[in-house]
Design a protein around this motif. Structure first.
Motif, PDB file in Angstrom:
ATOM      1  N   LYS A  54       0.838  -1.209   0.000  1.00 16.00           N
ATOM      2  CA  LYS A  54       0.000   0.000   0.000  1.00 16.00           C
ATOM      3  C   LYS A  54       0.869   1.254   0.000  1.00 16.00           C
ATOM      4  O   LYS A  54       0.580   2.223  -0.707  1.00 16.00           O
ATOM      5  CB  LYS A  54      -0.912   0.014   1.229  1.00 16.00           C
ATOM      6  CG  LYS A  54      -2.060  -0.956   1.164  1.00 16.00           C
ATOM      7  CD  LYS A  54      -2.923  -0.857   2.410  1.00 16.00           C
ATOM      8  CE  LYS A  54      -4.050  -1.864   2.401  1.00 16.00           C
ATOM      9  NZ  LYS A  54      -4.863  -1.786   3.637  1.00 16.00           N
ATOM     10  N   LEU A  55       1.946   1.233   0.794  1.00 16.02           N
ATOM     11  CA  LEU A  55       2.864   2.367   0.832  1.00 16.02           C
ATOM     12  C   LEU A  55       3.528   2.571  -0.526  1.00 16.02           C
ATOM     13  O   LEU A  55       3.664   3.697  -1.008  1.00 16.02           O
ATOM     14  CB  LEU A  55       3.909   2.160   1.917  1.00 16.02           C
ATOM     15  CG  LEU A  55       4.955   3.264   2.089  1.00 16.02           C
ATOM     16  CD1 LEU A  55       4.301   4.584   2.454  1.00 16.02           C
ATOM     17  CD2 LEU A  55       5.969   2.857   3.144  1.00 16.02           C
ATOM     18  N   SER A  56       3.912   1.481  -1.153  1.00 14.98           N
ATOM     19  CA  SER A  56       4.517   1.551  -2.481  1.00 14.98           C
ATOM     20  C   SER A  56       3.551   2.150  -3.499  1.00 14.98           C
ATOM     21  O   SER A  56       3.936   3.002  -4.309  1.00 14.98           O
ATOM     22  CB  SER A  56       4.947   0.151  -2.925  1.00 14.98           C
ATOM     23  OG  SER A  56       5.417   0.164  -4.241  1.00 14.98           O
ATOM     24  N   ASP A  57       2.304   1.715  -3.448  1.00 15.23           N
ATOM     25  CA  ASP A  57       1.296   2.259  -4.355  1.00 15.23           C
ATOM     26  C   ASP A  57       1.095   3.750  -4.126  1.00 15.23           C
ATOM     27  O   ASP A  57       0.956   4.533  -5.077  1.00 15.23           O
ATOM     28  CB  ASP A  57      -0.033   1.522  -4.186  1.00 15.23           C
ATOM     29  CG  ASP A  57       0.022   0.077  -4.654  1.00 15.23           C
ATOM     30  OD1 ASP A  57       0.984  -0.288  -5.369  1.00 15.23           O
ATOM     31  OD2 ASP A  57      -0.887  -0.699  -4.293  1.00 15.23           O
ATOM     32  N   THR A  58       1.085   4.156  -2.857  1.00 15.49           N
ATOM     33  CA  THR A  58       0.923   5.574  -2.531  1.00 15.49           C
ATOM     34  C   THR A  58       2.114   6.387  -3.030  1.00 15.49           C
ATOM     35  O   THR A  58       1.944   7.484  -3.561  1.00 15.49           O
ATOM     36  CB  THR A  58       0.745   5.757  -1.008  1.00 15.49           C
ATOM     37  OG1 THR A  58      -0.405   5.016  -0.589  1.00 15.49           O
ATOM     38  CG2 THR A  58       0.575   7.212  -0.635  1.00 15.49           C
ATOM     39  N   ALA A  59       3.314   5.860  -2.874  1.00 15.31           N
ATOM     40  CA  ALA A  59       4.511   6.551  -3.358  1.00 15.31           C
ATOM     41  C   ALA A  59       4.459   6.706  -4.874  1.00 15.31           C
ATOM     42  O   ALA A  59       4.795   7.772  -5.406  1.00 15.31           O
ATOM     43  CB  ALA A  59       5.776   5.797  -2.952  1.00 15.31           C
ATOM     44  N   GLN A  60       4.002   5.661  -5.572  1.00 15.32           N
ATOM     45  CA  GLN A  60       3.908   5.745  -7.029  1.00 15.32           C
ATOM     46  C   GLN A  60       2.851   6.753  -7.455  1.00 15.32           C
ATOM     47  O   GLN A  60       3.056   7.535  -8.383  1.00 15.32           O
ATOM     48  CB  GLN A  60       3.608   4.373  -7.630  1.00 15.32           C
ATOM     49  CG  GLN A  60       3.641   4.365  -9.141  1.00 15.32           C
ATOM     50  CD  GLN A  60       4.975   4.850  -9.692  1.00 15.32           C
ATOM     51  OE1 GLN A  60       6.021   4.350  -9.309  1.00 15.32           O
ATOM     52  NE2 GLN A  60       4.950   5.837 -10.564  1.00 15.32           N
TER      53      GLN A  60
END
Length: 139
Positions: A94-100
């Protein structure tokens, strides 16, 4: 079950916050921020893979402990570690998706800023006369 990831050595704050709001300075800050977010997204994806692999290894160890006939509490504890790592992998994803998503929005903001103010900066940068300070004509 350790991660092979190491700190990248990059500064945690890629661009210092300051009062420099000139066109080229804002464009540079947006570019640096977007680049840092893109890099963070790649590192987070690697972390997701690593955490998932560690969760699978912990599950395999729990199965091996059970097969070896050791005390059931060790199987349960090791299985709990696997479940916790699986949950951590979901949250890192989820954090990775938010960063992207934030990186994409930063790229979009940079393009919009360029579209809105690029021509004005070009005009102001290529003239010899000084430009009045903002608010001069608001009298």
């Amino acid at each position: 079950m350790s991660s092979d990831l190491a700190p990248s050595g990059a500064s945690p704050v890629p661009v210092p916050a300051d009062d420099d709001n000139r066109y080229k300075a804002v464009q540079a800050k947006l570019k640096t921020l977007a680049s840092a977010l893109d890099d963070a997204g790649l590192e987070l994806e690697a972390l997701v893979r690593s955490v998932k692999a560690n969760a699978q290894r912990a599950q395999d160890v729990a199965r091996d402990i059970g097969t070896a006939g050791l005390d059931g509490k060790f199987v349960e504890l090791t299985s709990n570690v696997s479940v916790a790592l699986g949950g951590a992998a979901v949250q890192v994803k989820k954090l990775s998706d938010t960063a992207q998503e934030t990186a994409d929005l930063t790229h979009q903001t940079r393009r919009s800023h360029s579209k809105l103010y690029g021509a004005l900066d070009e005009i102001r940068s290529n003239r010899r006369e000084k430009t009045p300070k903002p608010g001069f004509f608001n009298r």
